[in-house]
Design a protein around this motif. Sequence first.
Motif: not given
Length: 394
Positions: A307-323
């Motif tokens: 639904v959006t053509d803007m970049p969606v940035l997810r800085p936590l994408v590769g992190m575990d909850k503990e991190e």
Amino acid sequence: MYQLLLLRYGELGLKGKNKNIFIHKLQKNIENALRDLPPRKVVSTWGRIMVPLQDDMESVIERLQKVFGIYSMSPVLQVEKSLTGLQQGALTILKEVLPHGGTFKVETRRADKNFPMLSPDISLQVANYLFDQIDDRYDADLHHPQKTIHLEIRDEGAYVYGDTIAGAKGMPVGTGSKAVVLLSGGIDSPVAFWYGLKRGVDITAVHFHSFPFTSERAKEKVVDLCKEMAKWHCHAVKLYTVHFTEIQKEIRALCPENYGITIMRRMMFRIAQKIAQKEEALAIYTGESVGQVASQTLESMYCIGEVTDMPVLRPLVGMDKEEIMEIAHKIGTYDISIRPYEDCCTIFLPTFPKIRPKREEARDMEKALPIEQLIEEALAKTEVLFIQEDKRVY
Ligand code: ATP
Ligand code: MG
């Protein structure tokens, strides 16, 4: 005892105009971060920034550790520009940084070429003086000393320091365009917010609440998170609070329950994009991490991102909850995030959310919703707040 704080910034890869913008912004952010302390003139010279101290070193360091773009800092003693001045200063610093003894070396930088001795001679003479004054708990180690006593001789004065404190690193906020962050009251999104700021992005927060299903306390929590972020932002944080109740009710009434979360998120992204456009922001940050919950599968991200053509940035994408939790502690948001107030998503949570939603199905189901009208109504009820840390006025 220290008169100055010397700040280093990472200028790697910075040239010409970019470098000037970087330094100018950093200087402004430093001034803002110190705004509640007695005024002082922050100067940028020789690739460093100098902050005068007024018996308030701890408060200054505490604030500047939250200013992105600063790599490290050293408390500095200003001494008389003579060999004696350097020797006495070095002794004071050595006793300060290694009070119980240890290994050290002396290093000199002579920027003032009129000073009548060469750098290696200065280091040697100062080290010899130190050995006359100290006992055998101290020793020289040129390769792996515990502390290095730095002497700097410049046109404007002579300086001695021996300690280096880590800075927040990253880029000064404001050097990296604008973005919005979807800020819930949870643990993750404030961390995503922080990562955005860390790369210099000027971030505006967007929060969806479902008053009266969510309480005033839930909103207060988001305001408190923004107060914490204002310290890292070095400016007041702009927060949009979007009234999401009607949309959630409509989704619940008109769409299949298992797609509730998916469609709700699609509505959030649509509204966030509108706000981003108004703010001239270029991206949307979220606190999502792949696989963390049902709505954070790749299928979900694919379906929602449509639904959006803007970049969606997810800085936590590769992190575990503990991190993520560890960082939340470090940046000061954890204790606020775990306050037990309900979030709009948890209230309308379906019993069996769709883990692998499909774009076509979501589109089909949304046909039942007056999307544009709902968005407009929600935007009309949106409040904008400027949030600053209590004691600072920007
Ligand atoms: P968080 O700890 O950030 O709430 P979460 O683990 O609870 O994340 P979700 O509830 O799936 O995960 O939310 C995913 C992301 O969607 C959040 O990180 C945030 O960016 C955004 N989001 C969720 N709820 C809201 C809300 N009420 N207002 C604004 N953004 C939200
Ligand atoms: Mg949440």
